[in-house]
Write an enzyme that holds these catalytic residues in place. Structure first.
Site, PDB file in Angstrom:
ATOM      1  N   LYS A   1      13.628 -27.702 -29.611  1.00 44.73           N
ATOM      2  CA  LYS A   1      12.676 -27.516 -30.726  1.00 44.73           C
ATOM      3  C   LYS A   1      12.856 -26.154 -31.391  1.00 44.73           C
ATOM      4  O   LYS A   1      12.855 -26.037 -32.613  1.00 44.73           O
ATOM      5  CB  LYS A   1      11.238 -27.690 -30.211  1.00 44.73           C
ATOM      6  CG  LYS A   1      10.226 -27.703 -31.345  1.00 44.73           C
ATOM      7  CD  LYS A   1       8.789 -27.880 -30.872  1.00 44.73           C
ATOM      8  CE  LYS A   1       7.852 -27.828 -32.075  1.00 44.73           C
ATOM      9  NZ  LYS A   1       6.445 -27.712 -31.711  1.00 44.73           N
TER      10      LYS A   1
ATOM     11  N   LYS B   1       1.755 -22.622 -30.350  1.00 44.95           N
ATOM     12  CA  LYS B   1       2.421 -21.790 -31.361  1.00 44.95           C
ATOM     13  C   LYS B   1       2.773 -20.420 -30.797  1.00 44.95           C
ATOM     14  O   LYS B   1       3.856 -19.887 -31.049  1.00 44.95           O
ATOM     15  CB  LYS B   1       1.457 -21.548 -32.530  1.00 44.95           C
ATOM     16  CG  LYS B   1       1.339 -22.642 -33.534  1.00 44.95           C
ATOM     17  CD  LYS B   1       0.572 -22.057 -34.726  1.00 44.95           C
ATOM     18  CE  LYS B   1       0.047 -23.084 -35.657  1.00 44.95           C
ATOM     19  NZ  LYS B   1      -0.737 -22.489 -36.759  1.00 44.95           N
TER      20      LYS B   1
ATOM     21  N   PHE C   1       3.184 -29.344 -28.219  1.00 45.12           N
ATOM     22  CA  PHE C   1       1.748 -29.461 -28.505  1.00 45.12           C
ATOM     23  C   PHE C   1       1.561 -30.332 -29.737  1.00 45.12           C
ATOM     24  O   PHE C   1       2.529 -30.809 -30.334  1.00 45.12           O
ATOM     25  CB  PHE C   1       1.123 -28.067 -28.718  1.00 45.12           C
ATOM     26  CG  PHE C   1       1.606 -27.372 -29.971  1.00 45.12           C
ATOM     27  CD1 PHE C   1       2.800 -26.681 -29.983  1.00 45.12           C
ATOM     28  CD2 PHE C   1       0.873 -27.425 -31.152  1.00 45.12           C
ATOM     29  CE1 PHE C   1       3.265 -26.061 -31.141  1.00 45.12           C
ATOM     30  CE2 PHE C   1       1.313 -26.798 -32.310  1.00 45.12           C
ATOM     31  CZ  PHE C   1       2.517 -26.116 -32.308  1.00 45.12           C
TER      32      PHE C   1
ATOM     33  N   ASP D   1       0.891 -21.021 -40.746  1.00 41.96           N
ATOM     34  CA  ASP D   1       0.088 -22.194 -41.064  1.00 41.96           C
ATOM     35  C   ASP D   1       1.061 -23.347 -41.204  1.00 41.96           C
ATOM     36  O   ASP D   1       2.125 -23.202 -41.818  1.00 41.96           O
ATOM     37  CB  ASP D   1      -0.747 -22.023 -42.329  1.00 41.96           C
ATOM     38  CG  ASP D   1      -1.863 -23.074 -42.355  1.00 41.96           C
ATOM     39  OD1 ASP D   1      -2.784 -22.983 -41.535  1.00 41.96           O
ATOM     40  OD2 ASP D   1      -1.798 -23.996 -43.188  1.00 41.96           O
TER      41      ASP D   1
ATOM     42  N   GLU E   1     -12.091 -18.586 -41.399  1.00 39.66           N
ATOM     43  CA  GLU E   1     -12.167 -19.909 -42.009  1.00 39.66           C
ATOM     44  C   GLU E   1     -10.929 -20.123 -42.881  1.00 39.66           C
ATOM     45  O   GLU E   1     -10.593 -19.247 -43.698  1.00 39.66           O
ATOM     46  CB  GLU E   1     -13.436 -20.004 -42.856  1.00 39.66           C
ATOM     47  CG  GLU E   1     -14.026 -21.392 -42.817  1.00 39.66           C
ATOM     48  CD  GLU E   1     -15.194 -21.521 -43.790  1.00 39.66           C
ATOM     49  OE1 GLU E   1     -15.282 -22.551 -44.450  1.00 39.66           O
ATOM     50  OE2 GLU E   1     -15.978 -20.552 -43.871  1.00 39.66           O
TER      51      GLU E   1
ATOM     52  N   HIS F   1      10.583 -26.523 -37.910  1.00 42.74           N
ATOM     53  CA  HIS F   1      10.007 -25.881 -39.098  1.00 42.74           C
ATOM     54  C   HIS F   1       9.668 -24.426 -38.817  1.00 42.74           C
ATOM     55  O   HIS F   1      10.032 -23.520 -39.551  1.00 42.74           O
ATOM     56  CB  HIS F   1       8.762 -26.674 -39.513  1.00 42.74           C
ATOM     57  CG  HIS F   1       7.770 -26.925 -38.396  1.00 42.74           C
ATOM     58  ND1 HIS F   1       8.155 -27.309 -37.131  1.00 42.74           N
ATOM     59  CD2 HIS F   1       6.416 -26.808 -38.345  1.00 42.74           C
ATOM     60  CE1 HIS F   1       7.077 -27.441 -36.368  1.00 42.74           C
ATOM     61  NE2 HIS F   1       6.019 -27.131 -37.081  1.00 42.74           N
TER      62      HIS F   1
HETATM   63  P1  ITT Z   1      -3.931 -21.083 -35.686  1.00 44.60           P
HETATM   64  O1  ITT Z   1      -4.536 -21.315 -37.044  1.00 44.60           O
HETATM   65  O2  ITT Z   1      -4.805 -20.270 -34.785  1.00 44.60           O
HETATM   66  O3  ITT Z   1      -2.536 -20.544 -35.755  1.00 44.60           O
HETATM   67  P2  ITT Z   1      -4.110 -23.993 -35.548  1.00 44.60           P
HETATM   68  O4  ITT Z   1      -3.816 -24.968 -34.469  1.00 44.60           O
HETATM   69  O5  ITT Z   1      -5.498 -24.003 -36.164  1.00 44.60           O
HETATM   70  O6  ITT Z   1      -3.790 -22.535 -34.962  1.00 44.60           O
HETATM   71  P3  ITT Z   1      -3.000 -24.775 -38.126  1.00 44.60           P
HETATM   72  O7  ITT Z   1      -4.285 -24.540 -38.829  1.00 44.60           O
HETATM   73  O8  ITT Z   1      -1.748 -24.232 -38.745  1.00 44.60           O
HETATM   74  O9  ITT Z   1      -3.018 -24.149 -36.662  1.00 44.60           O
HETATM   75  O10 ITT Z   1      -2.852 -26.327 -37.860  1.00 44.60           O
HETATM   76  C1  ITT Z   1      -1.621 -26.885 -37.579  1.00 44.60           C
HETATM   77  C2  ITT Z   1      -1.812 -28.358 -37.208  1.00 44.60           C
HETATM   78  O11 ITT Z   1      -0.548 -29.031 -37.345  1.00 44.60           O
HETATM   79  C3  ITT Z   1      -2.259 -28.540 -35.776  1.00 44.60           C
HETATM   80  O12 ITT Z   1      -3.123 -29.650 -35.708  1.00 44.60           O
HETATM   81  C4  ITT Z   1      -1.005 -28.852 -35.008  1.00 44.60           C
HETATM   82  O13 ITT Z   1      -1.244 -29.737 -33.983  1.00 44.60           O
HETATM   83  C5  ITT Z   1      -0.076 -29.420 -36.085  1.00 44.60           C
HETATM   84  N1  ITT Z   1       1.249 -28.822 -35.881  1.00 44.60           N
HETATM   85  C6  ITT Z   1       1.753 -27.726 -36.507  1.00 44.60           C
HETATM   86  N2  ITT Z   1       2.943 -27.406 -36.005  1.00 44.60           N
HETATM   87  C7  ITT Z   1       3.202 -28.297 -35.039  1.00 44.60           C
HETATM   88  C8  ITT Z   1       4.248 -28.463 -34.139  1.00 44.60           C
HETATM   89  O14 ITT Z   1       5.264 -27.619 -34.104  1.00 44.60           O
HETATM   90  N3  ITT Z   1       4.182 -29.470 -33.271  1.00 44.60           N
HETATM   91  C9  ITT Z   1       3.139 -30.305 -33.261  1.00 44.60           C
HETATM   92  N4  ITT Z   1       2.090 -30.218 -34.071  1.00 44.60           N
HETATM   93  C10 ITT Z   1       2.104 -29.210 -34.952  1.00 44.60           C
END
Ligand code: ITT
Length: 194
Positions: free
Chosen positions: A173, A13, A150, A71, A42, A178
């Site tokens: 991408k 991200k 990722f 998020d 959390e 999104h």
């Molecule tokens: P932060 O909260 O520190 O930003 P996180 O990985 O915990 O990082 P989220 O709680 O928002 O982030 O979880 C997002 C989930 O959705 C995470 O498992 C990602 O793998 C998936 N996801 C979100 N955006 C994505 C993307 O652009 N490509 C692939 N997977 C994505």
């Protein structure tokens, strides 16, 4: 130059957000660039917006900087109520999440899915916040393809393409995702921000 902090612990991200923001006339900082420790809060919210606000407020109040947080999640048509806000909790690592989702979807012909992102910007001085949303619709591949991006990228094929985000990479991408859409709206808002 005015400073903007990106509050994420997710390397994928962080890269995307920095790339999409590019040169916006603000100095864009990540959690690695500031000398303060910002532990992961959390995520107790039940919506993307609630969780993005928790993350932005947490890092913004610690740093004193205008802060954005994302998020996001994947929503799978055949699995209503699963994944979504809880996408990261589906399994422990990106690889396990991909494998578990493919296994759950084995034999399923209904493969529609979408990624959703909410970006919250929070100003610790005024304690005001604003939210921006984006989504990209597509379908799930039958097997992982491509090593770029990722998370669920190796199994997500956006509408209008044959390849997965894992194959397409950030050049594509970052124009249709999104997150790119939510960030585009946030960028416009920032242009008029004093
Ligand atoms: P932060 O909260 O520190 O930003 P996180 O990985 O915990 O990082 P989220 O709680 O928002 O982030 O979880 C997002 C989930 O959705 C995470 O498992 C990602 O793998 C998936 N996801 C979100 N955006 C994505 C993307 O652009 N490509 C692939 N997977 C994505």
């Amino acid at each position: 130059m005015k400073k903007l902090l990106i509050a994420t612990h997710n390397a994928g991200k962080k890269k995307e957000i920095s790339e999409v923001l590019g040169s916006i006339g603000w100095e864009v900082l990540t959690l690695d660039d500031i000398s303060l420790s910002v532990p992961e809060p959390e995520e107790t919210g039940t919506t993307y917006e609630e969780n993005a606000l928790i993350k932005a407020k947490h890092a913004g109040d610690i740093s004193g900087l205008l802060t954005i947080a994302d998020d996001s999640g994947i929503e799978v048509e055949a699995l209503p109520g699963e994944l979504g806000v809880y996408s990261s909790r589906f399994a422990k690592s990106d690889e396990e999440r991909v494998q578990k989702l493919l296994k759950t979807m084995e034999g399923q012909t209904k493969r529609g899915a979408k990624f959703v992102s909410c970006i919250v910007i929070y100003d610790p001085v005024t304690q005001m916040h604003n939210s921006f949303f984006g989504e990209v619709v597509g379908k799930l591949a039958e097997e992982p393809r491509g090593s770029r991006g990722f998370g669920y990228d190796p199994i997500f094929i956006p509408n209008g393409y044959e390849k997965t985000f894992g194959e397409l990479g950030n050049e594509v991408k970052n124009t249709i995702s999104h997150r790119a859409k939510a960030l585009g709206k946030m960028k416009k808002y920032l242009q008029n921000y004093n």
